[in-house]
Design an enzyme around this catalytic site. Structure first.
Site, mmCIF file in Angstrom:
data_model
loop_
_atom_site.group_PDB
_atom_site.id
_atom_site.type_symbol
_atom_site.label_atom_id
_atom_site.label_comp_id
_atom_site.label_asym_id
_atom_site.label_seq_id
_atom_site.Cartn_x
_atom_site.Cartn_y
_atom_site.Cartn_z
ATOM 1 N N GLU A 92 1.458 -4.400 4.550
ATOM 2 C CA GLU A 92 0.583 -5.688 3.969
ATOM 3 C C GLU A 92 0.181 -6.553 5.267
ATOM 4 O O GLU A 92 -1.310 -7.100 5.151
ATOM 5 C CB GLU A 92 1.748 -6.727 3.172
ATOM 6 C CG GLU A 92 1.022 -7.319 2.351
ATOM 7 C CD GLU A 92 1.883 -8.270 1.644
ATOM 8 O OE1 GLU A 92 3.158 -7.977 1.541
ATOM 9 O OE2 GLU A 92 1.549 -9.499 0.998
ATOM 10 N N ASP A 93 0.686 -6.592 6.329
ATOM 11 C CA ASP A 93 0.364 -7.536 7.351
ATOM 12 C C ASP A 93 -0.283 -6.532 8.727
ATOM 13 O O ASP A 93 -0.812 -7.725 9.404
ATOM 14 C CB ASP A 93 1.456 -8.261 7.650
ATOM 15 C CG ASP A 93 2.204 -9.327 6.551
ATOM 16 O OD1 ASP A 93 1.306 -9.449 5.727
ATOM 17 O OD2 ASP A 93 3.367 -9.473 6.844
#
Ligand code: MN
Length: 743
Positions: A92-93
Site C-alpha cells: 500500500e505505501d
C-alpha cells in the site's frame, strides 16, 4: 531555528533490538527455515519503509515489527502470519508490488497481503464505503482468517500509539474500533484484545470518565489485593491437598467494562461490586479436564456460599467463539459477591488467544461453535438482498449478543442469541417453518411468536399453511437470518400487491385522460409524497390513496416543480465543511457561529455545554450537534466520518439546554413535591416535563430540565441526591435509535 537531531546509529540499534524481541516471541513456533524467512521479510520491510516516519517521529519500521509481535505473542500466530504482518503496509505505501511479494514469498503470503491491502482501501466520501470495506473484510474470513487477525493486530498497535494523531482522527479511529473491531475481536475469542481495544477507545472518546475510573481503581488497589489474598489462600491450600496443580489469582475488570456496568445499572463507581474476578487455572490431563474443574468448583463452594443463579457451565456447552470455562459467583468475606472462573490451561489459552489457539487444539474439539459461526457469516454474506449498511446492523446485532441454548422437541440443541424469540427459533430450524409459524409451545406451554426464549427452553413450533410474514415481525426478531428472510418475503408480497395497484392506476389514468408514462408516474409519486413508484402502486392497491385526489394533481400539474426527492450531494457537504474550515480553528464553535452556520442540538442525546461534542452534517437540517457518548455516535463516526465536523462550546451562561434526569427512590407522598421544590425554587431551573412511575413502593421518575452546562447539572444532581428517599439520580442517555440521517 530548532533542528531535530536524530541519532541514526542509536536508531539502528533500537530497530535491531526490537527485531530480536520479535524473534524471541515467535521462538516456540519456529521450524527449520522459518528464521531465514522472517529475516527476509524484515529486510524487505526495513528497506522499503526506510525513509518513512510515523506521526510520532519514530522510524516507520517500528510499526510492522510491533504488529508482528502482537500477532505472535498475543494471538499466537505462526511464521506465515509473522511474515505477512511485517509486510502488511509495503504494497500500500511503498514501491513494492504484489508480484514482488509473490516472487519472494510465494502465493500464500501474497494472497494474505492482497487481502490486507484491499481491506484498508482508500478512504472516500461515499456513505456506505466503510460498511462495504467491513463486508469485504469479513468475506476474507471465508478465504483466510489470518487476514482479519493481522488486521486486528494492526489496529491494536495503532490504537496503542495514537497520542500523536489529531483529535478528530483519534475520535474517528476510536469509534470505528468500538463499533467494529472490538466486537469482532470478541467474536473471534480474543478477550484480552477486545478489552484493551475497548479501554483504548474509551480513553480517547470519554477521557474524563476514563481517568476518573482509573484513579478510583488505583486508590483502592492495596485494599483489593489484600482482599483477594485472603479469599484465595484457603482455596489454594485445599487444591494442593487434593493434588490439583493450579494457579489462582485475582484479575481486575477492565475500565470499559466497569463503565458499561455503571451506565447499564445507573450506579456510581462505589456501587459496582465486581471490580475483579478470581481465576483458577488447572494444569489437567485432557481426559480429566472436566472432572478437575468440577472438583475445584466443589472446593470453592464448600468454602463460600454460591449464588445459584450465577452458575455458568461453558465447558459442557462452549460459547460460539470457542470459550470454555466454569463461572460461579460466591459470597466472599465481608458479604461481598465474588466471581470465580475455573478452567484448565488449554481452555485459558483459548480464552486469551482465541481463534488461533482454537485451531491448535482443533482435533480435540471438532464440532466447534466457531466453525458454526463462520458458516453463519458466510450465509449472511451470500444473501444478495442485503445492502451493506443493513447487513452491518444485522451482523453487529449478532456479534454483540451472547448466546442461549434451545432444545428441539427431539432434544437437538440450537444456539441462538439472547433476546431471541420463538419466531427466531422457527427460522433457525427452517425458513419454511419460520414463514408459516403462528405460535409455539415452550416447555409444553403455549406462547406467542414474540416470546423471549430462555436458556434451556424446549420449543415446539406450531405452523399454519395460511400464515404469511407480517411487517411487525421485524420488531421482535433478533437473528440476522430471520430478519433477512422476513424482509425478502415482505418485499415479494409488496411487489405482488403493487402489481395490482399498478393496473388500477392505469385504468384510472386512462379515464382521466392522463398518459401513463414514467414521467407522469414519477410526478404522481412525488405528488402523493411516496419514496418510489412501487410504494405508490402498493398504496393504491391497499386503498391508502384516494384516487379522487388525482383530479387535484391534474389541476396542480402546471405548478409542480420539477424536483426530484432531495438527496445530499457531495458538493453540498463540502460547502458546509468549507464554511466551517474557513474559520481559523477548523472547529465549529457552538454559540458563536450560530448566525453563520445553521446547527441544532440533537434530541437523541441532548448535549449541553461542557459535554464532549461533534457536529454531524444532515441533509435537510443543517449541522446537528451530538455528544461523543451519544448512543448513535459510533455509528455516525465510523460510517459517515466525512460528514463529521469538530465542535466546541463557547461559554454562554445565559442560554439553557434541555437534558433528562432519571430519579429512583423509595416512594413517599411528599417525594415529588420535594424534588420539584429543589429544581424550581432552590435551583431556579425550568422543567419541561416530568413522568413518574410508582411500583410497589419504588419510585421511578424522568424529568426534563433546562440547565446551563455540565457544572450546573452536576450541582443539581448532587442536591437531588440529598433529598430523603432518593436512591439514585442519573442523567439519561436515550436509547440507540434509528436516526434519520437526513434530519
Ligand atoms: Mn499498519
Amino acid at each position: 531555528m530548532n533542528e531535530l537531531v536524530i541519532d541514526l546509529e542509536a536508531e539502528k540499534a533500537e530497530i535491531l533490538k526490537r527485531y530480536r524481541a520479535l524473534l524471541k516471541a515467535c521462538k516456540s513456533t519456529l521450524q527449520r527455515g522459518d528464521k531465514r524467512l522472517i529475516r527476509q521479510a524484515f529486510d524487505m520491510a526495513l528497506d522499503s519503509h526506510k525513509d518513512m516516519r510515523r506521526k510520532s517521529g519514530e522510524p516507520y519500521i517500528y510499526h510492522p515489527i510491533a504488529v508482528a509481535q502482537i500477532a505472535a505473542e498475543e494471538i499466537g500466530l505462526g511464521t506465515t502470519s509473522i511474515v505477512c504482518a511485517l509486510l502488511h503496509d509495503v504494497v500500500e505505501d511503498t514501491a513494492i508490488t504484489l508480484e514482488d511479494i509473490e516472487r519472494e514469498f510465494g502465493k500464500k503470503v501474497a494472497k494474505i497481503i492482497d487481502g490486507l491491502t484491499k481491506i484498508s482501501g482508500v478512504f472516500d466520501t461515499n456513505s456506505s464505503l466503510q460498511a462495504e470495506n467491513f463486508r469485504k473484510m469479513l468475506l476474507t474470513l471465508a478465504d483466510d482468517v489470518r487476514v482479519i487477525l493481522i488486521k486486528l493486530a494492526d489496529r491494536l498497535h495503532n490504537m496503542r500509539t495514537m497520542d500523536f494523531m489529531p483529535r478528530d482522527k483519534q475520535l474517528k479511529i476510536s469509534s470505528e474500533t468500538i463499533y467494529l473491531y472490538a466486537p469482532l475481536a470478541h467474536r473471534l475469542g480474543l478477550y484480552a484484545m477486545k478489552s484493551e481495544l475497548e479501554d483504548l477507545s474509551m480513553k480517547y472518546m470519554e477521557s474524563e470518565t476514563y481517568k476518573f475510573i482509573a484513579k478510583k481503581l488505583n486508590e483502592k488497589k492495596a485494599e483489593r489485593e489484600q482482599y483477594v489474598k485472603a479469599f484465595v489462600e484457603p482455596i489454594k491450600e485445599i487444591l494442593e491437598e487434593q493434588d490439583l496443580q493450579s494457579e489462582v489469582y485475582g484479575r481486575p475488570k477492565s475500565i470499559h467494562s466497569i463503565w458499561s456496568k455503571m451506565r447499564k445499572k445507573g450506579v456510581p463507581f462505589e456501587e459496582v461490586y465486581d471490580l475483579f474476578a478470581i481465576r483458577i487455572i488447572l494444569d489437567s490431563k485432557p481426559e480429566t479436564e472436566k472432572a478437575d474443574c468440577w472438583k475445584a468448583y466443589s472446593i470453592v463452594t464448600d468454602l463460600y456460599r454460591p449464588n445459584p443463579d450465577r452458575l455458568r457451565d461453558w465447558i459442557s456447552s462452549p460459547r460460539a467463539n470457542g470459550y470454555e470455562s466454569l463461572h460461579t459467583t460466591v459470597m466472599g468475606p465481608k458479604g461481598q459477591w465474588v466471581e470465580v472462573q475455573i478452567r484448565t490451561l488449554r481452555m485459558n489459552e483459548i480464552a486469551e488467544k482465541g481463534f488461533a489457539a482454537h485451531w491448535k487444539y482443533k482435533e480435540s474439539s471438532s464440532d466447534s461453535g466457531l466453525d458454526q459461526w463462520i458458516q453463519k457469516v458466510r450465509e449472511l454474506l451470500s444473501n444478495p438482498e442485503s445492502n451493506a449498511l443493513d447487513f452491518l446492523d444485522d451482523f453487529k446485532m449478532n456479534l454483540f449478543s451472547d448466546e442461549i441454548f434451545i432444545f428441539t422437541p427431539k432434544g437437538a440443541l440450537k444456539q441462538l442469541p439472547t433476546e431471541a424469540t420463538a419466531l427466531d427459533f422457527a427460522f433457525e430450524i427452517h425458513t419454511d417453518i419460520g414463514v408459516k409459524c403462528i405460535g409455539a409451545k415452550v416447555n409444553h406451554k403455549l406462547v406467542p411468536l414474540s416470546y423471549n426464549l430462555q436458556n434451556g427452553d424446549q420449543v415446539e413450533i406450531i405452523t399454519s399453511s395460511k400464515q404469511s410474514p407480517k411487517e411487525d415481525w421485524l420488531n421482535f426478531v433478533v437473528t440476522a437470518k430471520a430478519k433477512s428472510k422476513i424482509k425478502s418475503s415482505l418485499k415479494e408480497e409488496k411487489r405482488r400487491i403493487a402489481e395490482e395497484g399498478k393496473e388500477i392506476l392505469e385504468r384510472k389514468l386512462k379515464s382521466l385522460k392522463i398518459t401513463y408514462n414514467t414521467d407522469n408516474i414519477n410526478k404522481i409519486t412525488y405528488f402523493f409524497k411516496y419514496p418510489s413508484p412501487l410504494d405508490l402502486f402498493y398504496n393504491v392497491a391497499t386503498g391508502a390513496i384516494d384516487l379522487k385526489d388525482l383530479k387535484q394533481f391534474q389541476s396542480s400539474e402546471k405548478v409542480i416543480e420539477q424536483r426530484s426527492p432531495e438527496k445530499i450531494e457531495a458538493h453540498q457537504i463540502e460547502g458546509i465543511i468549507n464554511k466551517v474550515k474557513s474559520k481559523d480553528s477548523n472547529t465549529l464553535l457552538i454559540g458563536e457561529d450560530m448566525q453563520k452556520i445553521d446547527y441544532k442540538l440533537s434530541t437523541c442525546c441532548n448535549p449541553i455545554p461542557g459535554d464532549d461534542v461533534f457536529g454531524f452534517i444532515t441533509i435537510n437540517d443543517g449541522i446537528k450537534i451530538h455528544r461523543t457518548t451519544c448512543p448513535n455516535a459510533a455509528k455516525l463516526m465510523s460510517n459517515y466520518s466525512y460528514r463529521i465536523v469538530k465542535a466546541k462550546w463557547t461559554s454562554q451562561k445565559e442560554l439553557a439546554f434541555l437534558t433528562g434526569l432519571r430519579i429512583t427512590g423509595i416512594d413517599d407522598v411528599g417525594l415529588i413535591n420535594k424534588l420539584t421544590t429543589v429544581i424550581s425554587y432552590d435551583f431556579k431551573v425550568n422543567m419541561r416535563s416530568i413522568t413518574v412511575d410508582s411500583n410497589e413502593g419504588i419510585f421511578e421518575g424522568s424529568i426534563m430540565v433546562y440547565v446551563n452546562d455540565t457544572q450546573h447539572l452536576d450541582n443539581l444532581i448532587k442536591k437531588l441526591k440529598q433529598v430523603k428517599g432518593v436512591t439514585s439520580v442519573t442523567r439519561f442517555d436515550s436509547e440507540q435509535q434509528n436516526i434519520d440521517l437526513a434530519s
